[in-house]
Design a protein around this motif. Structure first.
Motif, PDB file in Angstrom:
ATOM      1  N   LYS A  97       0.843  -1.140  -0.013  1.00  0.00           N
ATOM      2  CA  LYS A  97      -0.112  -0.028  -0.045  1.00  0.00           C
ATOM      3  C   LYS A  97       0.965   1.168   0.193  1.00  0.00           C
ATOM      4  O   LYS A  97       1.800   1.439   0.707  1.00  0.00           O
ATOM      5  N   ILE A  98       0.584   2.081  -0.878  1.00  0.00           N
ATOM      6  CA  ILE A  98       1.076   3.543  -0.865  1.00  0.00           C
ATOM      7  C   ILE A  98       0.277   4.481   0.084  1.00  0.00           C
ATOM      8  O   ILE A  98      -0.793   4.731  -0.192  1.00  0.00           O
ATOM      9  N   HIS A  99       0.725   4.750   1.061  1.00  0.00           N
ATOM     10  CA  HIS A  99       0.021   5.449   2.141  1.00  0.00           C
ATOM     11  C   HIS A  99      -0.055   6.856   1.837  1.00  0.00           C
ATOM     12  O   HIS A  99       0.960   7.810   1.604  1.00  0.00           O
ATOM     13  N   GLY A 100      -1.321   7.528   1.833  1.00  0.00           N
ATOM     14  CA  GLY A 100      -1.209   8.955   1.492  1.00  0.00           C
ATOM     15  C   GLY A 100      -2.752   9.346   1.318  1.00  0.00           C
ATOM     16  O   GLY A 100      -3.626   8.350   1.241  1.00  0.00           O
ATOM     17  N   GLU A 101      -3.133  10.685   1.024  1.00  0.00           N
ATOM     18  CA  GLU A 101      -4.525  10.896   1.048  1.00  0.00           C
ATOM     19  C   GLU A 101      -4.549  11.591  -0.476  1.00  0.00           C
ATOM     20  O   GLU A 101      -3.702  12.304  -0.978  1.00  0.00           O
ATOM     21  N   PRO A 102      -5.438  11.376  -1.203  1.00  0.00           N
ATOM     22  CA  PRO A 102      -6.073  12.089  -2.496  1.00  0.00           C
ATOM     23  C   PRO A 102      -5.534  13.472  -2.338  1.00  0.00           C
ATOM     24  O   PRO A 102      -5.945  14.247  -1.575  1.00  0.00           O
ATOM     25  N   LEU A 103      -4.933  13.916  -3.272  1.00  0.00           N
ATOM     26  CA  LEU A 103      -4.570  15.455  -3.222  1.00  0.00           C
ATOM     27  C   LEU A 103      -5.483  16.182  -4.267  1.00  0.00           C
ATOM     28  O   LEU A 103      -5.384  16.373  -5.368  1.00  0.00           O
ATOM     29  N   THR A 104      -6.458  16.568  -3.467  1.00  0.00           N
ATOM     30  CA  THR A 104      -7.610  17.490  -3.966  1.00  0.00           C
ATOM     31  C   THR A 104      -7.334  18.843  -4.348  1.00  0.00           C
ATOM     32  O   THR A 104      -6.008  19.126  -3.975  1.00  0.00           O
ATOM     33  N   PHE A 105      -7.970  19.616  -5.349  1.00  0.00           N
ATOM     34  CA  PHE A 105      -7.563  21.029  -5.234  1.00  0.00           C
ATOM     35  C   PHE A 105      -7.628  21.601  -4.169  1.00  0.00           C
ATOM     36  O   PHE A 105      -6.387  22.426  -3.817  1.00  0.00           O
ATOM     37  N   LEU A 220      -5.135  10.870 -14.739  1.00  0.00           N
ATOM     38  CA  LEU A 220      -4.595  11.575 -13.802  1.00  0.00           C
ATOM     39  C   LEU A 220      -5.226  12.499 -12.859  1.00  0.00           C
ATOM     40  O   LEU A 220      -5.009  13.926 -13.086  1.00  0.00           O
ATOM     41  N   SER A 221      -6.129  11.998 -12.247  1.00  0.00           N
ATOM     42  CA  SER A 221      -6.948  12.932 -11.523  1.00  0.00           C
ATOM     43  C   SER A 221      -6.477  13.130 -10.253  1.00  0.00           C
ATOM     44  O   SER A 221      -5.582  12.485  -9.829  1.00  0.00           O
ATOM     45  N   GLY A 222      -6.997  14.217  -9.375  1.00  0.00           N
ATOM     46  CA  GLY A 222      -6.672  14.257  -7.989  1.00  0.00           C
ATOM     47  C   GLY A 222      -6.804  13.210  -7.191  1.00  0.00           C
ATOM     48  O   GLY A 222      -5.921  12.863  -6.073  1.00  0.00           O
ATOM     49  N   GLU A 223      -7.707  12.187  -7.412  1.00  0.00           N
ATOM     50  CA  GLU A 223      -7.874  10.971  -6.425  1.00  0.00           C
ATOM     51  C   GLU A 223      -7.035  10.054  -6.572  1.00  0.00           C
ATOM     52  O   GLU A 223      -6.787   9.058  -6.068  1.00  0.00           O
ATOM     53  N   HIS A 224      -6.282  10.085  -7.697  1.00  0.00           N
ATOM     54  CA  HIS A 224      -5.064   9.171  -8.081  1.00  0.00           C
ATOM     55  C   HIS A 224      -3.567   9.585  -7.941  1.00  0.00           C
ATOM     56  O   HIS A 224      -2.803   8.818  -7.991  1.00  0.00           O
ATOM     57  N   ILE A 225      -3.651  10.793  -7.367  1.00  0.00           N
ATOM     58  CA  ILE A 225      -2.322  11.335  -6.595  1.00  0.00           C
ATOM     59  C   ILE A 225      -2.246  11.593  -5.434  1.00  0.00           C
ATOM     60  O   ILE A 225      -3.271  12.221  -4.843  1.00  0.00           O
ATOM     61  N   THR A 229       0.743  13.215   3.896  1.00  0.00           N
ATOM     62  CA  THR A 229       0.319  14.369   4.673  1.00  0.00           C
ATOM     63  C   THR A 229       1.136  14.763   5.729  1.00  0.00           C
ATOM     64  O   THR A 229       1.317  15.904   6.261  1.00  0.00           O
ATOM     65  N   ASP A 230       2.123  13.771   6.103  1.00  0.00           N
ATOM     66  CA  ASP A 230       3.059  14.498   7.278  1.00  0.00           C
ATOM     67  C   ASP A 230       4.231  15.078   6.609  1.00  0.00           C
ATOM     68  O   ASP A 230       4.772  16.115   7.095  1.00  0.00           O
ATOM     69  N   LYS A 231       4.672  14.504   5.507  1.00  0.00           N
ATOM     70  CA  LYS A 231       5.684  15.380   4.819  1.00  0.00           C
ATOM     71  C   LYS A 231       5.503  16.223   3.888  1.00  0.00           C
ATOM     72  O   LYS A 231       6.309  17.096   3.254  1.00  0.00           O
ATOM     73  N   THR A 232       4.178  16.423   3.467  1.00  0.00           N
ATOM     74  CA  THR A 232       3.330  17.210   2.495  1.00  0.00           C
ATOM     75  C   THR A 232       4.314  17.187   1.151  1.00  0.00           C
ATOM     76  O   THR A 232       4.338  17.982   0.671  1.00  0.00           O
ATOM     77  N   LEU A 233       4.328  16.201   0.706  1.00  0.00           N
ATOM     78  CA  LEU A 233       5.124  15.683  -0.592  1.00  0.00           C
ATOM     79  C   LEU A 233       4.286  14.615  -1.105  1.00  0.00           C
ATOM     80  O   LEU A 233       3.572  13.692  -0.807  1.00  0.00           O
ATOM     81  N   ILE A 234       4.325  14.460  -2.492  1.00  0.00           N
ATOM     82  CA  ILE A 234       3.586  13.374  -3.280  1.00  0.00           C
ATOM     83  C   ILE A 234       4.297  12.119  -2.971  1.00  0.00           C
ATOM     84  O   ILE A 234       5.418  11.636  -2.777  1.00  0.00           O
ATOM     85  N   ALA A 235       3.192  11.267  -2.522  1.00  0.00           N
ATOM     86  CA  ALA A 235       3.553   9.845  -1.934  1.00  0.00           C
ATOM     87  C   ALA A 235       3.469   8.723  -3.257  1.00  0.00           C
ATOM     88  O   ALA A 235       4.411   7.869  -3.098  1.00  0.00           O
ATOM     89  N   GLY A 236       2.590   8.998  -4.183  1.00  0.00           N
ATOM     90  CA  GLY A 236       2.728   8.219  -5.057  1.00  0.00           C
ATOM     91  C   GLY A 236       1.510   8.420  -6.123  1.00  0.00           C
ATOM     92  O   GLY A 236       0.768   9.288  -5.892  1.00  0.00           O
ATOM     93  N   VAL A 237       1.372   7.810  -7.192  1.00  0.00           N
ATOM     94  CA  VAL A 237       0.375   7.838  -8.046  1.00  0.00           C
ATOM     95  C   VAL A 237      -0.196   6.217  -8.334  1.00  0.00           C
ATOM     96  O   VAL A 237       0.485   5.418  -8.423  1.00  0.00           O
ATOM     97  N   ILE A 238      -1.547   6.085  -8.328  1.00  0.00           N
ATOM     98  CA  ILE A 238      -2.029   4.875  -8.194  1.00  0.00           C
ATOM     99  C   ILE A 238      -3.328   4.883  -9.423  1.00  0.00           C
ATOM    100  O   ILE A 238      -3.287   5.842 -10.307  1.00  0.00           O
TER     101      ILE A 238
END
Length: 323
Positions: A97-105, A220-225, A229-238
């Motif tokens: 699992k790539i841990h992270g939250e969808p990057l919304t607008f 490549l929508s926000g729900e797939h990027i 949230t801890d590092k505020t960096l891109i965790a991955g693309v799914i």
């Protein structure tokens, strides 16, 4: 669509292909057009196809992603397990699992400016590396190829010449029996006229601002990027279900829909697009056509409110371009 399996059936399927992975917890994460996703033992994601087309998509992913992952700096699903469900014989895959939250607008705009720049740079690098992947290798792994950027549908791959497909889809939209039922006369006439002009522009050859075909994510929508949230960096693309060989402009279009025109222009600049103005115009045309396709989907599925909203969006977007 196959019925949703129970947790015991999921555990049996997983343990048949991963005997070392004793299933202790199963958490349903949701479902899309193709798959149901579950978190297994906190640190694994398993996605289960529920129709024949989604099964074929997962088969392509399990062939492609383990070869693609080492070429990318950003994490993507690195498939470790692959099998077929006992009851349906449809495919399923499993990966860490790539841990992270969808990057919304809203989530993106809430980041500090320096973090927004870093996220944009990460996405640029992801696109550069993805689009540089060998097309011969992608073809050998079964990735479909089409000049028409929206060839991927719930029912499969739309094959044929791009111009013919654009015109066929336009005819389905403008002659749809529900179009005059759901849209008032003024909106309907404007939609028909503006979409006809749009298809004329999209079928020009050569297409101004287009880029050479490449391996593209396709959704490549926000729900797939995902954002760490801890590092505020891109965790991955799914979610590479819609991966296809076509114009890379499609990925820019989805980024525009997710984060806006200014973000798209910035990404294109650092990506190295030679003619940002022409490519930006093509991105906007593809976005408008995407809205038209979503209107057609709403008409086909008898969604009155959704059809009216898509019609209003097309009216507003075409007025913005033509003013």
């Amino acid at each position: 669509m196959t019925p949703k399996p129970d947790d015991d059936a999921i555990a049996r399927d997983i343990e048949a292909v991963a005997p070392d992975l004793h299933v202790e917890s199963v958490v349903f994460e949701g479902e899309g057009d193709f798959c149901r996703a579950y978190t297994i033992n906190t640190n694994w994601i398993f996605r289960f196809a529920y129709n024949d087309e989604s099964s074929r998509s997962l088969e392509r992913e399990q062939a492609l992603l383990p070869k693609l992952a080492p070429t990318l700096t950003i994490h993507i699903p690195n498939i470790k397990y692959f099998g077929h469900q006992r009851e349906s014989n449809l495919a399923f895959v499993g990966y860490p699992k790539i841990h992270g939250e969808p990057l919304t607008f809203d989530g993106f705009m809430a980041l500090e400016p320096v973090r927004r720049i870093q996220c944009a740079n990460d996405i640029v690098l992801f696109l550069q590396q993805l689009h540089a992947f060998s097309l011969d290798d992608a073809r050998a792994m079964g990735v479909p190829e089409c000049d028409y950027p929206f060839c991927r549908t719930e029912d499969g791959i739309t094959e044929g010449d791009a111009t013919e497909i654009y015109k066929r889809e336009l005819a389905l939209l403008t002659n749809h029996p529900r179009l005059s039922t759901y849209l008032d006369d003024a909106t309907r006439q404007h939609v028909v006229a503006s979409c006809s002009r749009l298809v004329d522009a999209l079928t020009e050859r050569p297409q101004p601002g287009d880029l050479p075909p490449a391996l593209v994510h396709g959704d490549l929508s926000g729900e797939h990027i995902l954002l760490d949230t801890d590092k505020t960096l891109i965790a991955g693309v799914i979610d590479f279900t819609d991966v296809v060989i076509t114009t890379p402009v499609l990925d820019f279009m989805y980024l525009t829909e997710a984060y806006g025109t200014d973000f798209m222009l910035s990404v294109m600049q650092f990506y190295g697009v030679s003619s940002p103005k022409d490519t930006g115009s093509l991105v906007w045309r593809l976005h408008r056509w995407h809205t038209a396709l979503r209107l057609l989907w709403a008409l086909d599925h008898d969604g009155s409110d959704l059809a009216q909203r898509r019609g209003s969006e097309l009216l507003r977007e075409s007025n913005s371009v033509e003013s």
